[in-house]
Scaffold this active site. Structure first.
Site, short mmCIF file in Angstrom:
data_model
loop_
_atom_site.label_atom_id
_atom_site.label_comp_id
_atom_site.label_asym_id
_atom_site.label_seq_id
_atom_site.Cartn_x
_atom_site.Cartn_y
_atom_site.Cartn_z
N GLY A 39 0.90 -1.24 0.03
CA GLY A 39 -0.07 -0.62 -0.44
C GLY A 39 1.01 1.31 0.06
O GLY A 39 2.03 1.32 0.26
N GLY A 89 2.46 3.86 1.50
CA GLY A 89 3.24 4.07 2.95
C GLY A 89 3.29 5.56 3.16
O GLY A 89 4.23 5.52 4.00
N LYS A 130 3.97 13.02 -1.97
CA LYS A 130 4.69 11.78 -2.34
C LYS A 130 5.19 11.96 -0.92
O LYS A 130 5.82 12.89 -1.37
CB LYS A 130 5.48 10.80 -3.05
CG LYS A 130 6.12 9.59 -3.02
CD LYS A 130 6.61 8.89 -4.05
CE LYS A 130 8.10 8.40 -3.16
NZ LYS A 130 8.12 7.29 -4.78
N ASP A 154 8.47 6.09 8.16
CA ASP A 154 7.79 7.31 9.17
C ASP A 154 6.75 7.88 7.87
O ASP A 154 6.14 9.47 8.01
CB ASP A 154 8.91 7.96 9.68
CG ASP A 154 10.13 8.30 8.21
OD1 ASP A 154 9.54 8.07 7.35
OD2 ASP A 154 11.08 8.65 8.76
N ARG A 210 2.57 14.38 -7.44
CA ARG A 210 2.56 13.47 -8.09
C ARG A 210 1.04 13.24 -9.22
O ARG A 210 0.17 13.90 -8.62
CB ARG A 210 3.23 12.28 -7.91
CG ARG A 210 3.98 11.68 -7.32
CD ARG A 210 4.74 10.02 -7.26
NE ARG A 210 3.89 9.43 -6.51
CZ ARG A 210 4.42 7.98 -6.90
NH1 ARG A 210 5.70 7.88 -7.24
NH2 ARG A 210 3.30 7.24 -6.49
N ASP A 254 4.08 -4.57 -7.10
CA ASP A 254 3.66 -3.06 -7.17
C ASP A 254 4.01 -1.59 -7.96
O ASP A 254 3.50 -0.67 -7.03
CB ASP A 254 3.56 -3.54 -5.91
CG ASP A 254 4.82 -3.54 -4.80
OD1 ASP A 254 5.93 -4.13 -5.34
OD2 ASP A 254 5.65 -1.67 -4.45
N ASN A 255 5.25 -1.81 -8.07
CA ASN A 255 5.49 -0.89 -8.99
C ASN A 255 5.41 -1.16 -10.59
O ASN A 255 5.86 -0.11 -11.51
CB ASN A 255 6.64 -0.57 -8.65
CG ASN A 255 7.19 -0.79 -7.50
OD1 ASN A 255 6.81 0.29 -6.50
ND2 ASN A 255 8.73 -0.59 -7.29
N ASP A 267 6.48 5.30 -9.79
CA ASP A 267 7.43 5.05 -8.76
C ASP A 267 9.21 5.03 -8.93
O ASP A 267 9.75 3.82 -9.15
CB ASP A 267 7.23 3.60 -7.63
CG ASP A 267 5.78 3.58 -7.17
OD1 ASP A 267 5.74 4.45 -6.76
OD2 ASP A 267 5.69 2.81 -6.58
#
Length: 629
Positions: free
Chosen positions: A106, A108, A129, A141, A199, A291-292, A301
């Site tokens: 997900g 993050g 982002k 974080d 983005r 996921d990219n 990404d």
């Protein structure tokens, strides 16, 4: 001026959203998005903005008060203030990372702000982002730093202006908030500035978005958060196809399986064309996990990416990719593997026997076709399509590899070669071409052994006695590569610059003769050779960039920005907006940038010796030490 943003958040209306206020890391079952709030930053300020990207959103920076416009952009695009109509959310997805299923991943660090309607009615998803913690942040974080944000910002725009499908970047905003980062994973963390990139894309949905339904993986035991929720998979397919592939939805509205097959076929072809474009400019993504991979065929990404300098088919741009899984020459097959994982994720809505057949029939053929079409343009073969062209391209790349030639600069130089070149001019051309090949000193850096001799000796012993243990700490391929480095390094100790030059000239003469013969066939097939040559040079110059985002160019901009000088980031952005133009054209761009209030390019670099480097030259020796993880 940001009041002009018109939001219409279709994705959140079409797909299930987790409305929990809990912001900490957690599993998010039964949802494609989770609502979030950006975390404010201290003293946000604008590093740079891309006006062409912001124009997609209907934004035009007011000329009357640029300082106020920058301050407003910094406030809203840092996440410190949320624009009216925005609905911040984080997207839920899973992924196969380096070949293994990782379970829930997900957004993050990224946050969907909403979808903005552009001036022509088109819809753009915008994301921040680096805006803080989301349910998908895991142990991290939710922040990004200046270094990685500048790279993503510049490369997103560079790829667009190279004509390669990509997500865009509108702004880069840094701050006085800081986070600790261990850049090289060596126990030496440093404090870095929190930075946020705006983005922009039609959608950030990716292959991994469909993997949230995956049952426990047979190797890792991990599973998606929404196992057995085929109802959501159907919702996602309906949304993605009707929104981003409306012509497919229209053509197959009465047959879902045929519609889904047509959708998968189109994603397959777009992905094949995309990776062909990457190969033709020497772009390495670095982290081609599922996921990219964009569901609409965009480059997405930007992490440890890199444009290849010296041509090396096995080039690995990601310092963390120890096995070379995502090396330059493996990108086409990895993208095909990822499509196979997408096919698995679409079952039962698209039976695997249908999708696998599509993948086998379409992917390789589409990649080869697009790659060769693009390479013909790069070589100025605009009249005839001959079977031998593929061999000519392979032999060119082999010659580049043998002579350690600069991928971008050699292609760029080829437009000044002609079939009837004068012998004296040919020698000058050969001199220029070989100047783009690595020197003995550069080769010594390339082939410098990387392992301690005792470590290598131990690994060679393990390869014989305990291959299972070796597999845990290294690979046979790594050992072979190190042995090759030792052999090459040893040979280089005896090699003189004159020997290297004469060897390189011999290799290039052989290939240029083949190229000359092929150009001659073009000339024989046309009526007007002069008109053909003018068109050939024009096509070559619009397909072979002079400027790419080399690592050393990005590094100079990063170091200047880390010292508070953003002028070089803005300068490089202007340069990358015109990748095919001549160097003198950039002189005008620099002057424009100065008129806009950016500092002179001479202040670009933090070290005086670095600032003398041209933007289109081979990388300096210090650049070989750069490691992106």
């Amino acid at each position: 001026w940001l009041g002009a943003l018109r939001f219409d958040n279709l994705a959140l209306r079409s797909l299930p959203v987790d409305n929990s206020e809990e912001s900490g890391p957690r599993a998010v079952p039964g949802a494609c998005f989770a609502r979030v709030r950006p975390s404010p930053l201290q003293n946000p300020r604008l590093v740079a903005m891309s006006l062409p990207a912001l124009a997609l959103l209907g934004l035009e920076a007011p000329a009357a008060d640029p300082a106020a416009a920058e301050a407003e952009a910094a406030l809203f695009f840092s996440g410190n203030r949320v624009p009216a109509g925005a609905e911040p959310a984080a997207h839920c997805y899973c992924g196969h990372q380096f070949g293994s299923f990782a379970g829930q991943l997900g957004d993050g660090a990224a946050m969907y702000l909403g979808e903005v309607l552009g001036p022509r009615g088109e819809r753009w998803e915008i994301q921040l982002k680096g805006a803080g913690i989301t349910p998908f942040s895991r142990q991290a974080d939710g922040r990004k730093v200046l270094r990685s944000s500048i790279r993503e910002f510049l490369c997103s725009e560079a790829m667009f202006h190279l004509g390669i499908p990509t997500t865009r970047a509108g702004t880069c905003v840094t701050s006085d908030s800081r986070v600790l980062r261990d850049i090289f994973y060596d126990g030496n963390p440093k404090n870095e500035r929190c930075t946020v990139v705006l983005r922009i894309a039609s959608t950030f949905i990716r292959f991994g978005s469909f993997e949230i339904f995956k049952p426990p993986d047979e190797y890792t035991g991990r599973k998606g958060p929404s196992v057995n929720r085929n109802d959501i998979r159907i919702q996602m397919l309906d949304y993605v196809i009707s929104t981003f592939y409306p012509e497919i939805q229209e053509a197959y509205s009465d047959n879902t399986v045929q519609r889904n097959a047509a959708f998968f076929k189109e994603v397959t072809k777009r992905t094949a064309r995309l990776v062909a474009e990457w190969q033709c400019v020497g772009f390495c993504h670095g982290v081609l996990n599922t996921d990219n991979m964009s569901i609409v065929g965009l480059t997405i990404d930007y992490g440890p990416f890199g444009f290849m300098d010296r041509y090396d088919p096995e080039h690995v741009c990601n310092g963390s990719d120890n096995t070379g899984r995502y090396a330059y020459n493996k990108q086409p097959e990895i993208c095909k593997w990822n499509l196979g994982k997408l096919a698995e994720a679409l079952v039962p809505e698209l039976p695997l026997e249908i999708s696998q057949l599509i993948l086998e029939e379409e992917y390789d053929a589409e990649f080869e076709k697009h790659y060769l079409q693009k390479m013909r343009k790069k070589l100025g073969l605009i009249q005839l399509e001959l079977e031998e062209d593929s061999k000519l391209v392979s032999e060119l790349l082999e010659t580049m590899h043998l002579t350690a030639g600069d991928f971008t600069n050699i292609f760029y130089l080829l437009s000044s070669f002609s079939a009837d070149i004068d012998p004296s001019k040919f020698e000058d051309f050969l001199e220029e071409l070989t100047s783009q090949c690595a020197s003995v000193e550069e080769l010594k850096v390339v082939f410098k052994p990387q392992m301690d001799p005792r470590q290598l000796s131990m690994m060679l012993m393990l390869a014989q006695s305990n291959p299972q243990l070796l597999a845990l700490i290294g690979t046979k391929a790594n050992i072979n590569k190190e042995l090759e480095r030792i052999e090459q390094f040893s040979k280089l100790q005896q090699l003189t610059a004159d020997d290297l030059l004469s060897r390189n000239k011999r290799h290039w003469k052989e290939w240029l003769e083949k190229y000359r013969v092929r150009l001659q066939k073009e000339i024989e097939s046309v009526g007007n050779a002069d008109a053909w040559n003018t068109e050939r040079v024009k096509v070559m110059n619009s397909n072979n960039p002079k400027y790419i985002l080399r690592n050393y160019i990005a590094q100079n901009a990063i170091e200047a920005a880390e010292n508070g000088d953003f002028s070089e980031v803005r300068n490089v952005l202007k340069l990358l907006e015109h990748p095919f133009q001549e160097a003198e054209g950039f002189q005008e761009v620099k002057e424009d940038a100065e008129e806009e209030g950016a500092a002179a390019a001479a202040a670009a670099c933090s070290q005086e010796s670095r600032s003398k480097q041209s933007y289109c030259s081979k990388p300096p020796l210090w650049a070989s030490e750069l490691c992106v993880t």
